[in-house]
Design a protein around this motif. Structure first.
Motif, PDB file in Angstrom:
ATOM      1  N   UNK A  78       0.829  -1.223   0.000  1.00 40.18           N
ATOM      2  CA  UNK A  78       0.000   0.000   0.000  1.00 40.18           C
ATOM      3  C   UNK A  78       0.861   1.269   0.000  1.00 40.18           C
ATOM      4  N   UNK A  79       2.083   1.159   0.529  1.00 39.36           N
ATOM      5  CA  UNK A  79       2.990   2.317   0.531  1.00 39.36           C
ATOM      6  C   UNK A  79       3.853   2.371  -0.723  1.00 39.36           C
ATOM      7  N   UNK A  80       3.663   1.430  -1.649  1.00 38.78           N
ATOM      8  CA  UNK A  80       4.411   1.493  -2.904  1.00 38.78           C
ATOM      9  C   UNK A  80       5.621   0.583  -2.957  1.00 38.78           C
ATOM     10  N   UNK A  81       5.878  -0.190  -1.886  1.00 38.73           N
ATOM     11  CA  UNK A  81       6.954  -1.182  -1.912  1.00 38.73           C
ATOM     12  C   UNK A  81       6.362  -2.545  -2.181  1.00 38.73           C
ATOM     13  N   UNK A  82       7.074  -3.605  -1.772  1.00 37.98           N
ATOM     14  CA  UNK A  82       6.504  -4.939  -1.918  1.00 37.98           C
ATOM     15  C   UNK A  82       7.130  -5.884  -0.886  1.00 37.98           C
ATOM     16  N   UNK A  83       6.302  -6.793  -0.374  1.00 31.44           N
ATOM     17  CA  UNK A  83       6.775  -7.739   0.640  1.00 31.44           C
ATOM     18  C   UNK A  83       7.135  -9.078   0.012  1.00 31.44           C
ATOM     19  N   UNK A  84       8.065  -9.778   0.664  1.00 27.16           N
ATOM     20  CA  UNK A  84       8.402 -11.151   0.244  1.00 27.16           C
ATOM     21  C   UNK A  84       8.053 -12.076   1.414  1.00 27.16           C
ATOM     22  N   UNK A  85       7.036 -12.891   1.207  1.00 26.16           N
ATOM     23  CA  UNK A  85       6.541 -13.753   2.290  1.00 26.16           C
ATOM     24  C   UNK A  85       7.560 -14.836   2.616  1.00 26.16           C
ATOM     25  N   UNK A  86       7.826 -15.043   3.906  1.00 28.61           N
ATOM     26  CA  UNK A  86       8.834 -16.022   4.303  1.00 28.61           C
ATOM     27  C   UNK A  86       8.324 -17.440   4.056  1.00 28.61           C
TER      28      UNK A  86
END
Ligand code: XMP
Length: 500
Positions: A78-86
């Motif tokens: 939502x802030x424009x980055x991206x997560x990598x799920x463990x």
């Protein structure tokens, strides 16, 4: 002939360079040299392109079990980055995390859940609670929309009404719908005109084929910088290991994951090269990030295997003990610089951009700036995000301060799960050798505020460098090496800090 044989032919020692003139540097060894600037920090562009995504905030969250599960991945996207799920959890649970991110927000919900007219009010309540939704379309046996039941319809129902069919409570007559293919702008007008919250889309036969909600539209308006896929859902990546690559990939792709990260401590290996090849053979269009490496040879091997993005860093992480336990690693600024140079050359050879992600050791916004100047295309952070509200785990109160747990994926605790193969141990009956510690970090509040501070720092650095965008920062900005005295001068000094 042995190496001690005095008559052996002379071979230059492979470490000649090291003791000759090469020395590896890290973040604290360098500073950005302020340059001519015509840009204001508020005007610079922090957009990067990586793993098939456009990130307005060039940050990825680390695939660690104290950092990235669905809530943090949602907040960061939502802030424009991206997560990598463990991946320190079962395939089913990791897939469930992908699903939760993908369902958190949509442009148009493609296959909305629905109920049959024979369902009871109790069934509807259970479904709305399970999917965390405020209304459910009602469709007949042929999928034709006959009504919609929303929270409003059931707010004041008595206990004795829960066994009654949903058709008695739903809005049926006069239900506002729109034809399949209706765009978001048109949908906003219809929602506004009729003062409704949900707009079902139906095909020519009246069958339900989509749903547009006010809630999703508001989310988009609130956060225009969000990282979204082509269907308006938040983007997310997921980690896979080398031992379960095919099984995990298949399941994650089925859940619409946006990209995969082959997550190992040492990526310049046969196992990682083969894992890249396996994914690229089975899923040629899926974007693969591979790592971690710290040398040009490492970049070359992974690029040749087909990796789309290279992740850089060995032993730089704040919870890492690899360099102590194994004596191996590379100071992170040199790793970034060497790998970025190699990636540019290799990319030119292959006729494509080969981006690199700087992973580990970033503990200030200034380090983020330096990573880009070194040539990174994006930065992965663990420590910086582990203390936010959205990271897994509860708050701990210690000595009057709030903390959250943060542990290495190579720590003894994490390796009791599925993380052991990241370190090439725990396989074939070998005993685990920990390469990370279990720790805690200061509570850091909501992710959005922290990210805004970090990106504020990046913008400021770009202002000092005179860099209008990240490409300027990567290609036109100078670094200077500093001494221990320079580093001391860089931090607050000769004062008693009263407020951090
Ligand atoms: P930061 O500095 O953000 O680094 O805390 C996060 C990165 O560290 C790596 N990582 C580890 N490296 N032992 C290691 O040597 C570990 O136990 C460990 N756990 C995570 C990983 O690359 C992560 O993104």
């Amino acid at each position: 002939m042995t190496d001690h044989d005095q008559t052996a032919a002379y071979r230059p020692n492979p470490n000649h360079d090291l003791f000759g003139h090469h020395e590896a540097l890290t973040f604290d060894d360098v500073l950005v040299v302020p340059g001519w600037s015509e840009v204001l920090p508020t005007e610079v562009d922090t957009t990067t392109e990586i793993a098939g995504l456009v990130l307005r905030t060039p940050l990825l969250s680390a695939a660690m079990d104290t950092v990235t599960e669905a809530p943090l991945a949602v907040a960061l996207a939502r802030e424009g980055g991206v997560g990598v799920l463990h991946r320190n959890l079962s395939v089913e649970d990791q897939v469930d995390n992908v699903d939760r991110v993908k369902r958190a927000q949509s442009g148009m919900i493609d296959h909305p859940v629905s109920l049959n007219p024979r369902a009871t009010l109790a069934d509807a309540e259970a479904m709305m609670a399970r999917h965390k939704i405020s209304g459910v379309p009602i469709c007949d046996d042929d999928g034709r929309l006959v009504g919609i039941l929303t929270n409003r319809d059931v707010r004041f129902c008595g206990d004795d009404e829960y066994g009654r069919p949903v058709t008695e409570f739903m809005t049926g007559e006069g239900l506002v719908t729109a034809p399949e293919g209706t765009g978001l702008d048109e949908a906003v007008q219809i929602l506004h005109k009729h003062r409704i919250e949900k707009l079902p889309l139906v095909d020519a036969a009246g069958r339900l084929c989509g749903l547009i909600t006010v809630k999703d539209i508001v989310k988009r308006i609130e956060k225009p910088e969000s990282t979204l896929d082509e269907r308006g859902r938040l983007c997310v990546g997921a980690a896979v290991g080398v031992t379960d690559v095919a099984e995990r990939t298949e399941a994650l792709v089925g859940a619409d994951v946006d990209f995969l990260v082959i997550d190992t401590a040492h990526g310049h290996t046969r196992g990682v090269v083969d894992a890249v090849a396996t994914i690229k053979k089975g899923w040629p269009d899926l974007c693969v990030v591979a790592g971690n490496v710290v040398t040009r040879e490492g970049v070359e091997a992974l690029a040749e295997a087909g990796a789309d993005v290279i992740k850089v860093g060995v032993g730089a992480g704040s919870i890492c003990t690899t360099r102590i336990v194994a004596g191996a690693g590379m100071p992170q600024m040199s790793a970034i610089f060497d790998c970025a140079q190699a990636a540019r050359e290799i990319g030119r050879r292959y006729g494509r951009h080969l981006p690199i992600i700087a992973d580990g050791g970033v503990v200030t916004s200034g380090d983020i700036v330096k990573a880009f100047v070194g040539g990174a295309d994006a930065v992965m952070v663990g420590n910086l995000l582990a203390g936010v509200d959205e990271a897994p785990g509860d708050l701990e109160l210690v000595d009057g301060a709030m903390w959250k747990t943060y542990r290495g994926m190579g720590s003894a605790g994490a390796m009791r799960g599925r993380a052991a193969d990241r370190y090439g141990t725990g396989q074939g009956g070998h005993k685990h050798v920990a390469e990370g510690v279990e720790a805690r970090v200061r509570y850091a509040g909501p992710l959005a505020e922290l990210v805004s501070q970090l990106i504020g720092g990046l913008r400021s650095g770009m202002g000092y460098a005179g860099a209008a965008n990240l490409s300027d920062l990567q290609n036109r900005t100078r670094l200077v090496r500093i001494t221990g005295a320079g580093l001391r001068e860089s931090h607050p000094h000769d004062v008693d800090v009263t407020r951090d």
